[in-house]
Enzyme design. Structure first.
Site, PDB file in Angstrom:
ATOM      1  N   GLU A  72       0.843  -1.193   0.000  1.00 16.67           N
ATOM      2  CA  GLU A  72       0.000   0.000   0.000  1.00 16.67           C
ATOM      3  C   GLU A  72       0.880   1.245   0.000  1.00 16.67           C
ATOM      4  O   GLU A  72       2.084   1.166   0.252  1.00 16.67           O
ATOM      5  CB  GLU A  72      -0.917  -0.003   1.229  1.00 16.67           C
ATOM      6  CG  GLU A  72      -1.887  -1.171   1.262  1.00 16.67           C
ATOM      7  CD  GLU A  72      -2.855  -1.106   2.448  1.00 16.67           C
ATOM      8  OE1 GLU A  72      -2.827  -0.096   3.190  1.00 16.67           O
ATOM      9  OE2 GLU A  72      -3.630  -2.066   2.626  1.00 16.67           O
ATOM     10  N   GLY A  86       4.914  -0.598   2.479  1.00 18.77           N
ATOM     11  CA  GLY A  86       5.712  -1.315   1.497  1.00 18.77           C
ATOM     12  C   GLY A  86       6.519  -2.377   2.208  1.00 18.77           C
ATOM     13  O   GLY A  86       6.060  -3.496   2.423  1.00 18.77           O
ATOM     14  N   SER A  87       7.730  -2.023   2.624  1.00 15.55           N
ATOM     15  CA  SER A  87       8.538  -2.960   3.411  1.00 15.55           C
ATOM     16  C   SER A  87       7.840  -3.311   4.720  1.00 15.55           C
ATOM     17  O   SER A  87       7.945  -4.433   5.212  1.00 15.55           O
ATOM     18  CB  SER A  87       9.909  -2.340   3.704  1.00 15.55           C
ATOM     19  OG  SER A  87      10.645  -2.161   2.514  1.00 15.55           O
ATOM     20  N   GLY A 145      30.792   2.017 -23.182  1.00 13.59           N
ATOM     21  CA  GLY A 145      30.839   3.455 -23.384  1.00 13.59           C
ATOM     22  C   GLY A 145      29.518   4.013 -23.878  1.00 13.59           C
ATOM     23  O   GLY A 145      28.441   3.567 -23.469  1.00 13.59           O
ATOM     24  N   GLY A 146      29.574   4.965 -24.786  1.00 13.55           N
ATOM     25  CA  GLY A 146      28.366   5.620 -25.270  1.00 13.55           C
ATOM     26  C   GLY A 146      27.379   4.669 -25.913  1.00 13.55           C
ATOM     27  O   GLY A 146      26.164   4.859 -25.807  1.00 13.55           O
ATOM     28  N   GLU A 151       9.574  -7.118  -3.559  1.00 10.32           N
ATOM     29  CA  GLU A 151       9.533  -8.364  -2.785  1.00 10.32           C
ATOM     30  C   GLU A 151      10.624  -8.423  -1.717  1.00 10.32           C
ATOM     31  O   GLU A 151      11.252  -9.462  -1.491  1.00 10.32           O
ATOM     32  CB  GLU A 151       9.579  -9.570  -3.724  1.00 10.32           C
ATOM     33  CG  GLU A 151       8.329  -9.630  -4.603  1.00 10.32           C
ATOM     34  CD  GLU A 151       8.207 -10.894  -5.400  1.00 10.32           C
ATOM     35  OE1 GLU A 151       8.656 -11.952  -4.903  1.00 10.32           O
ATOM     36  OE2 GLU A 151       7.653 -10.838  -6.503  1.00 10.32           O
TER      37      GLU A 151
END
Length: 390
Positions: free
Chosen positions: A130, A134-135, A340-341, A364
């Site tokens: 909710e 959460g945790s 890289g890029g 989870e």
């Protein structure tokens, strides 16, 4: 102590790998093209078609009991298969499975919800998280008030996987505030979408997205209680617990594929007149990734082995989830750096993995929750250093 796979494990693993390589991976370039055009990578119908193809290979219902047409595989084999699934970024999973807690349904509910889900005719989702829980799942507020033969649900769930596509939800609601969530004050309900709940798409940094589920005076018949009244939180923890060795199993496959791409690139890409793999900086990134990957592998397989032994897997699974999720984030980050890029573009799946795997440290059970579980088990003497070798 034997660290090798059995002939059966190797055969099943190799067949799963063959299917992923031949049937799923060839769809990746088209999926990337669609996503660059802001379209779904694959439609649900296309994913369903893949599942039916896999069924011809014999892969149907990895964890489903044989009486329901499944394979009922041990956790070790399921872990190995999920590693193969992780090799592709296509959101594919083998069909024929249902939420593990649906097996707590009574016979009528099994025919109405479990069997159609296994057969792929219905789509489910599970909802406990909710906005304010959460945790801290024990802080859920969505309420269920009894009214005659019905229960009336009010509240909101959030970050619900499959919530946008599901036609029914397994929702955990507070049914007795005085008892509290951990004291038997919650109950799980099977709630069809046409009973009145609605879903709202949540945009995230990943592809696709979870949903918020809104319940406003949603009336649910008492016959749709899953399990027993007061069993909701217990069932919720059973649902969450299964993912704590399967999620890092998938992470392992992602890391293996990504690291393989980095090695190939390092052996072909040239700068300043030589291949970049000859540079110590690149070599160390590859070495560190391999060490972390192998360490994660054995934590994950140990967690699956613990499940198969019928022992309490929570401590081993928490270590696997914590280390496996961290490992794959480290590896994908290094792989992007090696490329890289080019790694930062949407021409390759690396940037997609970069966004995808970040979630593994959150859902989870966050990293912090896994650390809490691991430390608590040791501090309270629930387990010993060295685990089953003691």
């Amino acid at each position: 102590m034997d660290f090798s796979l059995s002939d059966e494990e190797r055969a099943v693993r190799d067949t799963a790998r063959q299917f992923i390589t031949r049937e799923v991976m060839p769809l990746e370039q088209e999926a990337l093209r669609r996503e660059r055009a802001h379209q779904p990578g694959l439609e649900l119908s296309e994913l369903r078609e893949l599942q039916l193809k896999a069924k011809k290979f014999g892969f149907w219902g990895l964890s489903t009991p044989e009486e329901y047409g499944g394979m009922d595989l041990p956790a070790m084999l399921q872990s190995l298969i999920w590693t193969e699934i992780g090799r592709t970024f296509i959101p594919f999973k083998f069909g024929g499975d249902a939420d593990n807690i649906l097996y707590y349904a009574n016979e009528r509910q099994k025919q109405e919800y479990l069997v159609p889900t296994i057969e792929g005719d219905r789509i489910s989702c599970f909802a406990i998280t909710e906005p304010g829980a959460g945790s801290d799942a024990a802080n859920i507020k969505l309420s269920a008030r009894q009214d005659g033969d019905d229960w009336v649900l009010n509240g909101e769930k959030t970050f619900i996987t499959n919530g946008n596509d599901a036609d029914f939800v397994i929702v955990v609601a507070v049914t007795d505030k005085e008892k509290g969530v951990r004291g038997g004050g919650t109950t799980a309900f099977l709630v069809d979408r046409d009973m009145g709940w609605r879903s709202e798409f949540i945009q995230t940094m990943g592809e696709g997205g979870p949903a918020a589920l809104v319940f406003e005076d949603v009336r649910v018949p008492a016959r749709n209680i899953l399990g027993e009244i007061g069993q909701g939180f217990e069932l919720g923890m059973k649902w969450i617990g299964k993912g704590r060795y399967l999620i890092p199993s998938q992470a392992l496959g992602i890391a293996e594929r990504a690291l393989g791409m980095a090695i190939d690139y390092a052996n072909t890409r040239e700068t300043f007149g030589r291949k970049i793999g000859e540079n110590q900086a690149i070599q160390w990134m590859i070495a560190d990734s391999e060490v972390e990957l192998e360490a994660a592998r054995w934590l994950i397989l140990r967690a699956a082995w613990t499940v198969d032994q019928g022992a309490d897997p929570r401590h081993a699974s928490s270590m696997a989830k914590l280390f496996g999720a961290t490992m794959v984030n480290n590896v994908v980050d290094r792989v992007m750096q090696v490329h890289g890029g080019m790694g930062y573009t949407r021409e390759l799946p690396i940037e997609r993995w970069y966004r995808q795997v970040r979630l593994m440290r959150i859902y989870e059970g966050t990293d912090e929750m896994q650390r809490l579980i691991i430390s608590r088990d040791l501090l309270r003497g629930y387990t010993k250093i060295g685990g089953h070798l003691q």
